[in-house]
Scaffold this motif. Structure first.
Motif, mmCIF file in Angstrom:
data_model
loop_
_atom_site.group_PDB
_atom_site.id
_atom_site.type_symbol
_atom_site.label_atom_id
_atom_site.label_comp_id
_atom_site.label_asym_id
_atom_site.label_seq_id
_atom_site.Cartn_x
_atom_site.Cartn_y
_atom_site.Cartn_z
ATOM 1 N N PRO A 57 0.818 -1.213 0.000
ATOM 2 C CA PRO A 57 0.000 0.000 0.000
ATOM 3 C C PRO A 57 0.854 1.266 0.000
ATOM 4 O O PRO A 57 1.984 1.270 0.500
ATOM 5 N N LYS A 58 0.293 2.324 -0.536
ATOM 6 C CA LYS A 58 0.984 3.610 -0.571
ATOM 7 C C LYS A 58 1.238 4.106 0.848
ATOM 8 O O LYS A 58 0.325 4.141 1.666
ATOM 9 N N PRO A 59 2.492 4.475 1.156
ATOM 10 C CA PRO A 59 2.751 5.077 2.470
ATOM 11 C C PRO A 59 1.954 6.367 2.638
ATOM 12 O O PRO A 59 1.585 7.022 1.668
ATOM 13 N N VAL A 60 1.734 6.749 3.864
ATOM 14 C CA VAL A 60 0.916 7.925 4.150
ATOM 15 C C VAL A 60 1.534 9.192 3.570
ATOM 16 O O VAL A 60 0.843 10.059 3.027
ATOM 17 N N ASN A 61 2.865 9.284 3.622
ATOM 18 C CA ASN A 61 3.524 10.561 3.342
ATOM 19 C C ASN A 61 4.177 10.670 1.968
ATOM 20 O O ASN A 61 4.752 11.697 1.639
ATOM 21 N N ARG A 62 4.136 9.614 1.161
ATOM 22 C CA ARG A 62 4.803 9.670 -0.140
ATOM 23 C C ARG A 62 4.214 8.629 -1.083
ATOM 24 O O ARG A 62 3.590 7.648 -0.641
ATOM 25 N N ARG A 63 4.448 8.855 -2.363
ATOM 26 C CA ARG A 63 3.971 7.934 -3.385
ATOM 27 C C ARG A 63 4.973 6.799 -3.646
ATOM 28 O O ARG A 63 4.597 5.639 -3.790
ATOM 29 N N LEU B 50 12.865 13.091 1.844
ATOM 30 C CA LEU B 50 13.120 13.719 0.548
ATOM 31 C C LEU B 50 12.017 13.385 -0.450
ATOM 32 O O LEU B 50 11.526 14.261 -1.176
ATOM 33 N N ALA B 51 11.603 12.119 -0.490
ATOM 34 C CA ALA B 51 10.538 11.712 -1.410
ATOM 35 C C ALA B 51 9.234 12.427 -1.087
ATOM 36 O O ALA B 51 8.481 12.815 -1.991
ATOM 37 N N MET B 52 8.961 12.619 0.197
ATOM 38 C CA MET B 52 7.741 13.330 0.596
ATOM 39 C C MET B 52 7.762 14.769 0.055
ATOM 40 O O MET B 52 6.778 15.255 -0.479
ATOM 41 N N ALA C 274 18.876 11.351 -5.780
ATOM 42 C CA ALA C 274 17.780 10.794 -4.986
ATOM 43 C C ALA C 274 16.491 11.585 -5.181
ATOM 44 O O ALA C 274 15.394 11.009 -5.207
ATOM 45 N N ALA C 275 16.614 12.901 -5.341
ATOM 46 C CA ALA C 275 15.424 13.716 -5.587
ATOM 47 C C ALA C 275 14.772 13.329 -6.908
ATOM 48 O O ALA C 275 13.543 13.229 -7.011
ATOM 49 N N MET C 276 15.575 13.098 -7.938
ATOM 50 C CA MET C 276 15.038 12.674 -9.233
ATOM 51 C C MET C 276 14.478 11.249 -9.163
ATOM 52 O O MET C 276 13.517 10.912 -9.849
ATOM 53 N N ALA C 277 15.076 10.423 -8.307
ATOM 54 C CA ALA C 277 14.604 9.044 -8.167
ATOM 55 C C ALA C 277 13.180 8.971 -7.656
ATOM 56 O O ALA C 277 12.466 7.995 -7.906
ATOM 57 N N ALA C 278 12.735 10.002 -6.940
ATOM 58 C CA ALA C 278 11.394 9.987 -6.358
ATOM 59 C C ALA C 278 10.294 9.934 -7.408
ATOM 60 O O ALA C 278 9.128 9.681 -7.082
ATOM 61 N N ARG C 279 10.627 10.161 -8.679
ATOM 62 C CA ARG C 279 9.624 10.023 -9.748
ATOM 63 C C ARG C 279 9.286 8.564 -10.023
ATOM 64 O O ARG C 279 8.244 8.251 -10.593
#
Length: 508
Positions: free
Chosen positions: A144-150, A487-489, A460-465
Motif C-alpha cells: 500500500p501507498k505510504p501515508v507521506n509519499r507515493r 526527501l521523497a515526501m 535521490a530527488a530525481m529518483a522519487a519520480r
C-alpha cells in the motif's frame, strides 16, 4: 478635435482587429488539421506495433504504449510551440493518456473554431485511467501507498540481516517498504532466515513489507586472481589476462591473471572487444585471444588505478555471449524463492522470449500457481531495445515492474547515455502503466560513509519520480532510508512522474 481623422483611426483599428482575428482563426484551423493528421498517423503506426507484440486483444495500457511510441517517432516541437501560444496543452505530459490528450486538444480547438468534436473520454477518471492503473499495480507489487509519499523504498539486505532483528525493525520503522534478497550471495538457509526476520519485523511494526528475491543470472565475475607479487593497481597501458581456471598461473610478461565465473566467455571474446570491470572502474580492450586466455590492455581506470579482485563484476558490451538468463543455479534456487518471495527479480533479460523461458520453467517445476510479481532488470542494450515488447509479453501474465539497473546498464551502453536512457525508460514504462524501480548507488556516500554528496541528493530527488527507489546495503543504510523518506515526501509536492505539481512555495 478632427473628427474625420479620429474616425479614420477607428476604422483602421477595426480593420486591423478584423485581420488579426482572421489570422488567428486561420492558425487555429491549421492547428486542428495538423493535430488531426498527427493523430491519424499515430493510430495507423500503433496498429503495426501492436501486431508485432503478438496476436489477440491487447490491454488498454499496452495500446496506449503503442500510441506513445508511435507519437514519439515524430518530432512535434514546432507543433508544441504553436499550441502553447493559444493556451492549449503542449502534449508534453501525455505518457499514460495519449489518445485522451489528443482528443482534449482537438475538442478545445473545435470549440475555438466553432466546430463540433467529441472527446474520447467522459470523466476525469477516464482521462487519468492509465495513472490509476499504474497506482494499482504499484500497490499490488510493493504494498500500500505510504501515508507521506507515493514512491516506495527498497533496501538490499546484508547477510547479517539473517540474525540481526534490530536492524530489520529499524529499517521497517524508518520507512522500508520492500526488502531485497540477492541470491547471488549466501544460500537458501540464510535467505530463509532473512525472510523470517523481515516478516517478524513487519508484524511487530504493523507494516506491510514485501520481499523481492533476485535470482543471480549469468553474472560474469572475477573468480580467482593470481599475481607473482602483491596484486598491483592497473593503470592505462597495463595488461592483464582473463583465463580458464585451468590456465590460472604465472605468465612471463603479464603480472595479473584472473579466472572468471563464466569460462566460455573467454572463448567468445574477439580482438577489440571492450572489457569493463567493477562498474567501469577499469576499461580495457582485448588484444589477443588464444588457447583459453585473453590478453586485455587497460585504456582507462579510476584515479590511481584499479586492483583486480575476486567477486567483482565484468561487463562485455561488444560480445555476444549467447547464454540463457536462467542458469542451473537459478533453477535450483527457484523453489526456495517461490516459497519466500512476493516478487522474483529476473536478471539479464533481453526480450520477450526470456519471459516465456521463466514462465515455462516455473510451470515445469509446478511453481507457477503462486501469484508472484516479476521484476525485469534492464541491464543490457538488447533489453532497452526490446522493452516495449517485453512489457507487452510479461504484463498479461503477472504484475510486472521494471528495474533500471544503472550500474550494469551504464557499463553496457556507456555513462554518457545513461542519464538520457533512464529518462526514456521512465517514459516508456509510464505509457504502459508499469512501475519502475530506480536502482544502483542511490545515496551511496551516505549508505557507505555516513555523509551524502551533493550529487547523491540530486540523484535521490530525481529518483522519487519512480514507483520504488532501491538502496544498497551499507553501515548507514537505516539513515539513508530515513533521509529518502523525507526527501521523497517533499519532492512529491513538486512533481508526479513527469508532471510538475505547483504546491505553494515558501522560500520567497
Amino acid at each position: 478635435m478632427d473628427l474625420r481623422h479620429n474616425g479614420s483611426a477607428i476604422e483602421d483599428s477595426a480593420a486591423l482587429a478584423e485581420r488579426q482575428s482572421g489570422s488567428v482563426a486561420s492558425e487555429l484551423e491549421a492547428l486542428f488539421r495538423d493535430v488531426m493528421a498527427l493523430r491519424t498517423h499515430v493510430l495507423r503506426d500503433a496498429s503495426k506495433l501492436l501486431a508485432g507484440f503478438g496476436p489477440g486483444e491487447h490491454q488498454p495500457e499496452i495500446i496506449n504504449l503503442a500510441h506513445y511510441i508511435s507519437l514519439r517517432r515524430h518530432d512535434i516541437r514546432s507543433l508544441q510551440r504553436r499550441l502553447m501560444c493559444h493556451g492549449l496543452s503542449s502534449m508534453g505530459r501525455l505518457e499514460s493518456r495519449v489518445m485522451p490528450t489528443f482528443d482534449a486538444v482537438l475538442a478545445a480547438l473545435s470549440a475555438m473554431t466553432g466546430q463540433a468534436q467529441d472527446a474520447s473520454f467522459e470523466t476525469d477518471a477516464d482521462f487519468f485511467s492509465g495513472q490509476d492503473h499504474l497506482d494499482r499495480v504499484t500497490a499490488e507489487l510493493f504494498g500500500p501507498k505510504p501515508v507521506n509519499r507515493r514512491s516506495r523504498i527498497m533496501v538490499t539486505l546484508p547477510s547479517e540481516a539473517a540474525e540481526d532483528s534490530r536492524l530489520l525493525r529499524r529499517l521497517v520503522r524508518k520507512g522500508m517498504n520492500v526488502a531485497r534478497i540477492n541470491c547471488a550471495h549466501d544460500n537458501p538457509f540464510v535467505w530463509r532466515k532473512m525472510a523470517e526476520q523481515v516478516s517478524a519485523a513487519a508484524r511487530k511494526e504493523n507494516k506491510d513489507v514485501r520481499i523481492l528475491m533476485d535470482i543471480a543470472g549469468p553474472k560474469i565475475r572475477i573468480e580467482s586472481v593470481f599475481s607473482v607479487k602483491k596484486v598491483p593497481k592497473l593503470v592505462p597501458g597495463d595488461r592483464f589476462r582473463l583465463v580458464l581456471s585451468s590456465k590460472l598461473g604465472a605468465h612471463p610478461e603479464i603480472m595479473v591473471s584472473a579466472s572468471v565465473s563464466l569460462p566460455q566467455m573467454v572463448e567468445r571474446l574477439t580482438v577489440g572487444d571492450r572489457v569493463l570491470y567493477d562498474d567501469s572502474k577499469l576499461e580495457g580492450a582485448v588484444k589477443s585471444v588464444s588457447n583459453g586466455e585473453a590478453i586485455v590492455e587497460v585504456n582507462r581506470s579510476k584515479a590511481g588505478g584499479a586492483k583486480i579482485k575476486p567477486n567483482k563484476g565484468i561487463n562485455l558490451p561488444d560480445t555476444s555471449l549467447g547464454i540463457s538468463p536462467l542458469t542451473n543455479k537459478d533453477k535450483g534456487d527457484l523453489k526456495t524463492v517461490v516459497a519466500l518471495a512476493d516478487m522474483i527479480g529476473y536478471s539479464f533479460v533481453s526480450g520477450p522470449d526470456d519471459i516465456d523461458l521463466l514462465e515455462d520453467t516455473l510451470q515445469a517445476m509446478k511453481l507457477s500457481d503462486k501469484p508472484l510479481g516479476i521484476v525485469a532488470k534492464i541491464e543490457r542494450p538488447e533489453a532497452v531495445e526490446n522493452l516495449p515488447a517485453l512489457i507487452a509479453r510479461a504484463s498479461v501474465r503477472r504484475p510486472l515492474a521494471i528495474m533500471i539497473a544503472r550500474g550494469d546498464l551504464a557499463s553496457e551502453i556507456g555513462f554518457e547515455r545513461l542519464a538520457e536512457m533512464q529518462e526514456e525508460i521512465l517514459w516508456i514504462c509510464e505509457a504502459a502503466s508499469t512501475p519502475v524501480i530506480w536502482a544502483t548507488q542511490v545515496l551511496e556516500s551516505l549508505v557507505k560513509f555516513g555523509s551524502p554528496s551533493r550529487g547523491d541528493m540530486t540523484d535521490a530527488a530525481m529518483a522519487a519520480r519512480a514507483e520504488c527507489v532501491m538502496l544498497n546495503k551499507g553501515p548507514a543504510v537505516d539513515e539513508a532510508v530515513e533521509l529518502l523518506d523525507r526527501l521523497a515526501m517533499r519532492m512529491e509536492g513538486h512533481m508526479t512522474k513527469k508532471t510538475p505539481t505547483l504546491r505553494a512555495l515558501r522560500s520567497w
